[in-house]
Design a protein around this motif. Structure first.
Motif, PDB file in Angstrom:
ATOM      1  N   VAL A   1       0.847  -1.199   0.000  1.00  0.00           N
ATOM      2  CA  VAL A   1       0.000   0.000   0.000  1.00  0.00           C
ATOM      3  C   VAL A   1       0.885   1.253   0.000  1.00  0.00           C
ATOM      4  CG1 VAL A   1      -1.768   1.303   1.256  1.00  0.00           C
ATOM      5  CG2 VAL A   1      -1.826  -1.214   1.268  1.00  0.00           C
ATOM      6  N   LEU A   2       0.487   2.247  -0.792  1.00  0.00           N
ATOM      7  CA  LEU A   2       1.144   3.552  -0.796  1.00  0.00           C
ATOM      8  C   LEU A   2       0.129   4.593  -0.337  1.00  0.00           C
ATOM      9  CD1 LEU A   2       3.406   5.574  -1.509  1.00  0.00           C
ATOM     10  CD2 LEU A   2       2.566   5.522  -3.886  1.00  0.00           C
ATOM     11  N   PHE A   3       0.479   5.377   0.678  1.00  0.00           N
ATOM     12  CA  PHE A   3      -0.427   6.365   1.265  1.00  0.00           C
ATOM     13  C   PHE A   3       0.169   7.762   1.067  1.00  0.00           C
ATOM     14  CE2 PHE A   3      -4.014   6.664   4.353  1.00  0.00           C
ATOM     15  CZ  PHE A   3      -4.014   8.042   4.536  1.00  0.00           C
ATOM     16  N   PHE A   4      -0.534   8.604   0.298  1.00  0.00           N
ATOM     17  CA  PHE A   4      -0.124   9.997   0.132  1.00  0.00           C
ATOM     18  C   PHE A   4      -0.771  10.822   1.246  1.00  0.00           C
ATOM     19  CE2 PHE A   4       0.717   8.421  -4.100  1.00  0.00           C
ATOM     20  CZ  PHE A   4       1.868   9.104  -4.467  1.00  0.00           C
ATOM     21  N   SER A   5       0.043  11.278   2.171  1.00  0.00           N
ATOM     22  CA  SER A   5      -0.457  11.987   3.338  1.00  0.00           C
ATOM     23  C   SER A   5      -0.296  13.489   3.148  1.00  0.00           C
ATOM     24  CB  SER A   5       0.298  11.517   4.594  1.00  0.00           C
ATOM     25  OG  SER A   5      -0.274  12.071   5.750  1.00  0.00           O
ATOM     26  N   PHE A   6      -1.113  14.066   2.265  1.00  0.00           N
ATOM     27  CA  PHE A   6      -1.048  15.505   2.033  1.00  0.00           C
ATOM     28  C   PHE A   6      -1.613  16.284   3.217  1.00  0.00           C
ATOM     29  CE2 PHE A   6      -1.636  14.213  -2.622  1.00  0.00           C
ATOM     30  CZ  PHE A   6      -0.262  14.168  -2.838  1.00  0.00           C
ATOM     31  N   ASP A   7      -2.577  15.709   3.910  1.00  0.00           N
ATOM     32  CA  ASP A   7      -3.260  16.403   5.002  1.00  0.00           C
ATOM     33  C   ASP A   7      -2.509  16.254   6.323  1.00  0.00           C
ATOM     34  OD1 ASP A   7      -5.328  17.925   6.133  1.00  0.00           O
ATOM     35  OD2 ASP A   7      -6.375  16.133   6.813  1.00  0.00           O
TER      36      ASP A   7
ATOM     37  N   ILE B   1       3.514   7.116  -8.009  1.00  0.00           N
ATOM     38  CA  ILE B   1       2.680   5.907  -8.045  1.00  0.00           C
ATOM     39  C   ILE B   1       3.292   4.876  -9.000  1.00  0.00           C
ATOM     40  CG2 ILE B   1       0.445   4.973  -8.772  1.00  0.00           C
ATOM     41  CD1 ILE B   1      -0.834   7.588  -7.790  1.00  0.00           C
ATOM     42  N   ARG B   2       3.650   5.309 -10.191  1.00  0.00           N
ATOM     43  CA  ARG B   2       4.215   4.386 -11.180  1.00  0.00           C
ATOM     44  C   ARG B   2       5.522   3.766 -10.672  1.00  0.00           C
ATOM     45  NH1 ARG B   2       1.918   8.340 -14.775  1.00  0.00           N
ATOM     46  NH2 ARG B   2       0.299   7.349 -16.060  1.00  0.00           N
ATOM     47  N   GLU B   3       6.359   4.570 -10.021  1.00  0.00           N
ATOM     48  CA  GLU B   3       7.615   4.049  -9.479  1.00  0.00           C
ATOM     49  C   GLU B   3       7.351   2.985  -8.412  1.00  0.00           C
ATOM     50  OE1 GLU B   3       9.610   7.507  -8.051  1.00  0.00           O
ATOM     51  OE2 GLU B   3      10.351   8.109 -10.043  1.00  0.00           O
ATOM     52  N   HIS B   4       6.386   3.240  -7.540  1.00  0.00           N
ATOM     53  CA  HIS B   4       6.089   2.282  -6.475  1.00  0.00           C
ATOM     54  C   HIS B   4       5.481   0.996  -7.021  1.00  0.00           C
ATOM     55  CE1 HIS B   4       6.740   3.565  -2.248  1.00  0.00           C
ATOM     56  NE2 HIS B   4       7.061   4.693  -2.842  1.00  0.00           N
ATOM     57  N   VAL B   5       4.645   1.111  -8.032  1.00  0.00           N
ATOM     58  CA  VAL B   5       4.065  -0.091  -8.640  1.00  0.00           C
ATOM     59  C   VAL B   5       5.173  -0.931  -9.270  1.00  0.00           C
ATOM     60  CG1 VAL B   5       2.578  -0.942 -10.484  1.00  0.00           C
ATOM     61  CG2 VAL B   5       1.789   0.916  -9.006  1.00  0.00           C
TER      62      VAL B   5
ATOM     63  N   VAL C   1       8.445  -0.950  -8.473  1.00  0.00           N
ATOM     64  CA  VAL C   1       9.430  -1.443  -7.511  1.00  0.00           C
ATOM     65  C   VAL C   1       8.817  -2.354  -6.454  1.00  0.00           C
ATOM     66  CG1 VAL C   1      11.105  -0.758  -5.739  1.00  0.00           C
ATOM     67  CG2 VAL C   1      10.911   0.564  -7.854  1.00  0.00           C
ATOM     68  N   HIS C   2       7.645  -1.981  -5.951  1.00  0.00           N
ATOM     69  CA  HIS C   2       7.046  -2.693  -4.813  1.00  0.00           C
ATOM     70  C   HIS C   2       5.804  -3.501  -5.178  1.00  0.00           C
ATOM     71  CE1 HIS C   2       9.755  -0.512  -2.148  1.00  0.00           C
ATOM     72  NE2 HIS C   2       9.349   0.627  -2.679  1.00  0.00           N
ATOM     73  N   ASP C   3       5.400  -3.476  -6.450  1.00  0.00           N
ATOM     74  CA  ASP C   3       4.176  -4.158  -6.888  1.00  0.00           C
ATOM     75  C   ASP C   3       2.971  -3.681  -6.084  1.00  0.00           C
ATOM     76  OD1 ASP C   3       2.697  -5.863  -8.485  1.00  0.00           O
ATOM     77  OD2 ASP C   3       2.907  -7.569  -7.119  1.00  0.00           O
ATOM     78  N   THR C   4       2.910  -2.377  -5.874  1.00  0.00           N
ATOM     79  CA  THR C   4       1.844  -1.758  -5.082  1.00  0.00           C
ATOM     80  C   THR C   4       0.470  -2.084  -5.664  1.00  0.00           C
ATOM     81  OG1 THR C   4       3.331   0.045  -4.475  1.00  0.00           O
ATOM     82  CG2 THR C   4       0.970   0.438  -4.207  1.00  0.00           C
ATOM     83  N   LYS C   5      -0.472  -2.417  -4.784  1.00  0.00           N
ATOM     84  CA  LYS C   5      -1.832  -2.760  -5.210  1.00  0.00           C
ATOM     85  C   LYS C   5      -2.864  -1.712  -4.797  1.00  0.00           C
ATOM     86  CE  LYS C   5      -0.664  -6.696  -7.019  1.00  0.00           C
ATOM     87  NZ  LYS C   5      -0.611  -6.794  -8.488  1.00  0.00           N
ATOM     88  N   ILE C   6      -2.605  -1.023  -3.669  1.00  0.00           N
ATOM     89  CA  ILE C   6      -3.542  -0.022  -3.159  1.00  0.00           C
ATOM     90  C   ILE C   6      -2.806   1.302  -3.014  1.00  0.00           C
ATOM     91  CG2 ILE C   6      -5.082   0.646  -1.268  1.00  0.00           C
ATOM     92  CD1 ILE C   6      -6.119  -1.793  -2.575  1.00  0.00           C
ATOM     93  N   VAL C   7      -3.416   2.372  -3.532  1.00  0.00           N
ATOM     94  CA  VAL C   7      -2.877   3.718  -3.353  1.00  0.00           C
ATOM     95  C   VAL C   7      -3.966   4.580  -2.728  1.00  0.00           C
ATOM     96  CG1 VAL C   7      -1.997   5.793  -4.497  1.00  0.00           C
ATOM     97  CG2 VAL C   7      -1.277   3.527  -5.295  1.00  0.00           C
ATOM     98  N   VAL C   8      -3.615   5.304  -1.659  1.00  0.00           N
ATOM     99  CA  VAL C   8      -4.553   6.195  -0.982  1.00  0.00           C
ATOM    100  C   VAL C   8      -4.057   7.626  -1.124  1.00  0.00           C
ATOM    101  CG1 VAL C   8      -5.686   6.786   1.197  1.00  0.00           C
ATOM    102  CG2 VAL C   8      -5.114   4.392   0.693  1.00  0.00           C
TER     103      VAL C   8
END
Length: 322
Positions: free
Chosen positions: A77-83, A147-151, A153-160
């Motif tokens: 999972v990748l979480f973008f914590s802008f807030d 997002i593309r880099e994480h997918v 490198v890490h095979d990311t399935k969920i992005v928030v």
């Protein structure tokens, strides 16, 4: 003609038939870890854009942190914590795992036993598949690149992404509503292209506050909505009646609204719509999926003996609590 990106419907349909015959699990489905949200509304799916909307103080971020805590045990999972700052995000995640109020963790107002619980939770998180990005620019193009880099490198399935209204394109002269719609289209195309599930948090407009007696949110309340509701595959709207001093739910039992969170599935392209109920603890650390608000309690079956004979106690334990 370039046919490199086309697929035969014959092959695609045969794959579905084979999955049905072999009783294979749908590889595109990802359980949220919330039982009734998964059972009734199919949880999350790869290739989808899921919008989670709510007014401030509804608990959007903490609800999704609860979801991420479940999902990241099995999926990257990748979480973008802008807030939230990454520090606050981490404190909320530790709060979820330990049940210790987040303000106590941030202020370091902890007993020795609580410190040990946090250390243990932090050790467990060392094996987590969760990554946090605190990208201060909140630019959509840079976000898509990460997002593309994480997918890759890490095979990311969920992005928030927390949250939509903090994202921008940069120089965009067609108005904020058109900008938000364009951002949503880019995110939807990204989810489909990379075959990931993209969860996008969004504020709701103040129309909820000025509405009559009912403050139940609806699709039209999505702030800067434009075509958000058309582009999204799923829309979940969070609602806590108690926040508006509404003491009872609008159900047949007039269930008390204390600590109840309603996740209104206002759009579901491949499933039904309706409401999923959650019970939260007082400090907002954890949300528990429940079938019906009136059933959010437990009792000891041994106490049924007393319905037959009030003077008869269970011989193993005469003081078993309800």
């Amino acid at each position: 003609m370039n046919t490199s990106k086309t697929q035969s419907i014959s092959i695609l349909s045969k794959e579905i038939v084979q999955d049905i015959e072999n009783k294979n699990r749908n590889k595109n489905l990802i359980p949220t870890g919330f039982q009734y949200l998964d059972d009734e509304f199919s949880g999350l799916s790869l290739g989808e854009l899921v919008v989670v909307g709510g007014r401030p103080a509804m608990g959007k971020s903490q609800f999704v942190i609860n979801l991420v805590a479940h999902v990241s045990q099995t999926e990257p999972v990748l979480f973008f914590s802008f807030d939230l700052t990454s520090y606050t995000f981490s404190a909320r995640l530790l709060s979820n795992k330990t049940g210790i109020p987040v303000q106590n963790i941030i202020n370091k107002a902890l007993h020795d036993s609580e410190k040990e619980s946090i250390k243990k939770a932090a050790q467990e998180l060392e094996q987590s598949n969760l990554y946090v990005s605190e990208n201060g620019l909140a630019n959509i193009e840079e976000t898509l690149t990460i997002i593309r880099e994480h997918v890759a490198v890490h095979d990311t399935k969920i992005v928030v992404i927390d949250y939509l209204q903090l994202l921008s394109i940069g120089k965009y002269n067609n108005g904020r509503e058109a900008e938000v719609s364009h951002i949503c289209r880019l995110l939807k195309m990204c989810a489909k292209e990379l075959n990931i599930c993209l969860i996008l948090l969004s504020q709701l407009s103040r129309a909820v506050e000025v509405r009559g007696s009912s403050k139940r949110p609806q699709l039209s309340d999505l702030r800067d909505s434009g075509s958000i509701e058309q582009i999204a595959d799923k829309v979940w709207l969070l609602y806590r009646p108690e926040y508006y001093m509404i003491e009872e739910l609008d159900d047949e039992e007039f269930t008390p609204s204390d600590c109840i969170l309603m996740v209104i599935v206002a759009k579901n392209k491949n499933g039904k719509m309706g409401t999923s109920y959650f019970k939260r603890d007082v400090p907002f650390t954890r949300f528990q999926s429940i079938q019906k608000p009136g059933e959010a309690f437990t009792f000891n079956v041994k106490r049924l003996i007393e319905l037959e004979d009030p003077n008869k106690k269970d011989e193993d334990d005469a003081t078993v609590p309800f």
